[in-house]
Design a protein around this motif. Structure first.
Motif, short mmCIF file in Angstrom:
data_model
loop_
_atom_site.label_atom_id
_atom_site.label_comp_id
_atom_site.label_asym_id
_atom_site.label_seq_id
_atom_site.Cartn_x
_atom_site.Cartn_y
_atom_site.Cartn_z
N PRO A 35 0.83 -1.21 0.00
CA PRO A 35 0.00 0.00 0.00
C PRO A 35 0.86 1.26 0.00
CG PRO A 35 0.07 -0.98 2.18
CD PRO A 35 0.74 -1.95 1.27
N LYS A 36 0.35 2.31 -0.61
CA LYS A 36 1.07 3.58 -0.58
C LYS A 36 1.12 4.09 0.86
CE LYS A 36 0.36 5.51 -5.20
NZ LYS A 36 -0.12 6.68 -5.97
N PRO A 37 2.24 4.65 1.25
CA PRO A 37 2.30 5.22 2.61
C PRO A 37 1.46 6.48 2.72
CG PRO A 37 4.31 5.71 1.42
CD PRO A 37 3.53 4.77 0.54
N THR A 38 0.98 6.75 3.91
CA THR A 38 0.33 8.02 4.19
C THR A 38 1.42 9.07 4.42
OG1 THR A 38 -1.58 6.95 5.23
CG2 THR A 38 -1.17 9.26 5.81
N ILE A 39 1.27 10.22 3.82
CA ILE A 39 2.25 11.30 3.98
C ILE A 39 1.76 12.21 5.10
CG2 ILE A 39 3.57 13.08 2.81
CD1 ILE A 39 3.77 10.26 1.54
#
Length: 265
Positions: A35-39
């Motif tokens: 999953p894409k990381p949360t920024i």
């Protein structure tokens, strides 16, 4: 009846592929296969969460979830507690991004492992253990912040520090349009004087990969100080934006976003 059911199943499968609603599509969106990381973006002194607006807009266009944390600006330890509480509510990997004093906050985050995958410093402090933001700002010549401050006395003897509105643009946002800089001056949030003198703890950058954006014409943190901190942290990449003010995330969001995406990848 059975033929109709089969046809419906095929149509629904094709629709899922075409529109990208299949569960596997969300995973494939990130190069690592996960999953894409949360920024998570942490502002510094004399700013607020809205200072990340142009960065957040671009990150969202690229499919990232971006969260601007409300940094209390009361002191390193207490501000870290506020950040860590927010991080505890986020599932999955995280990239921490700090601007200015916000860099000292992400450096001290206790929730950094294993959830935090990368640190991105944007014209920011990256202190070592025992260092304070004020020490690093004065390590090299060039900072003119002190002469622009307007202290507001508080009960107990401490002070809230603001930048004088008439000097805000030239000090903090020289490459931001005048009208926009005037709004930033009017919405700035103060930092407690003691926060800038509070010693840092064990640095996250010693164990978490870091990336740095350096503002070439910064009048708050001289670019030499920024470069010193980036080199000491062993930055994976350092990008110097020539002519950029301390508000580089506002004036040059494209550059900042590109480096955040590299760190997230």
């Amino acid at each position: 009846m059975r033929k109709l059911t089969v046809r419906l199943t095929v149509l629904l499968t094709l629709l899922a592929v075409v529109t990208g609603i299949g569960a596997s599509n969300a995973v494939a969106a990130h190069p690592s296969g996960g999953p894409k990381p949360t920024i998570v973006l942490v502002h510094g002194a004399f700013a607020d969460g809205a200072s990340w607006t142009p960065v957040i807009e671009q990150l969202q266009q690229r499919g990232f979830t971006a969260v601007a944390v409300a940094n209390p600006l009361r002191g390193v330890r207490s501000d870290v507690e506020a950040l860590d509480a927010r991080l505890a509510s986020i599932d999955g990997p995280v990239v921490l991004v700090g601007h200015s004093y916000g860099g000292a906050v992400i450096t001290n985050s206790k929730a950094r492992s294993p959830m935090v995958k990368a640190l991105v410093y944007v014209a920011a402090f990256a202190p070592a253990k025992g260092e304070a933001a004020a020490d690093l700002a004065g390590k090299y010549p060039g900072s003119t912040l002190g002469e622009t401050l307007a202290p507001v006395p508080l009960p107990g003897g401490s002070q809230d520090l603001y930048i004088k509105p008439s000097l805000f643009r030239q000090q903090f946002a020289a490459d931001v349009p005048a009208r926009q800089a005037a709004v930033m001056a009017g919405t700035q949030r103060p930092i407690l004087d003691a926060a800038l003198a509070e010693a840092s703890g064990e640095p996250a950058w010693a164990s978490v990969p870091s990336w740095f954006v350096l503002a070439g014409a910064d009048k708050n943190i001289p670019v030499k100080a920024q470069r010193f901190m980036a080199d000491r942290a062993g930055a994976r990449a350092t990008v110097t934006v020539e002519g950029a003010s301390h508000s580089v995330a506002v004036s040059r969001p494209d550059t900042v976003v590109r480096l955040i995406v590299r760190a997230a990848g």
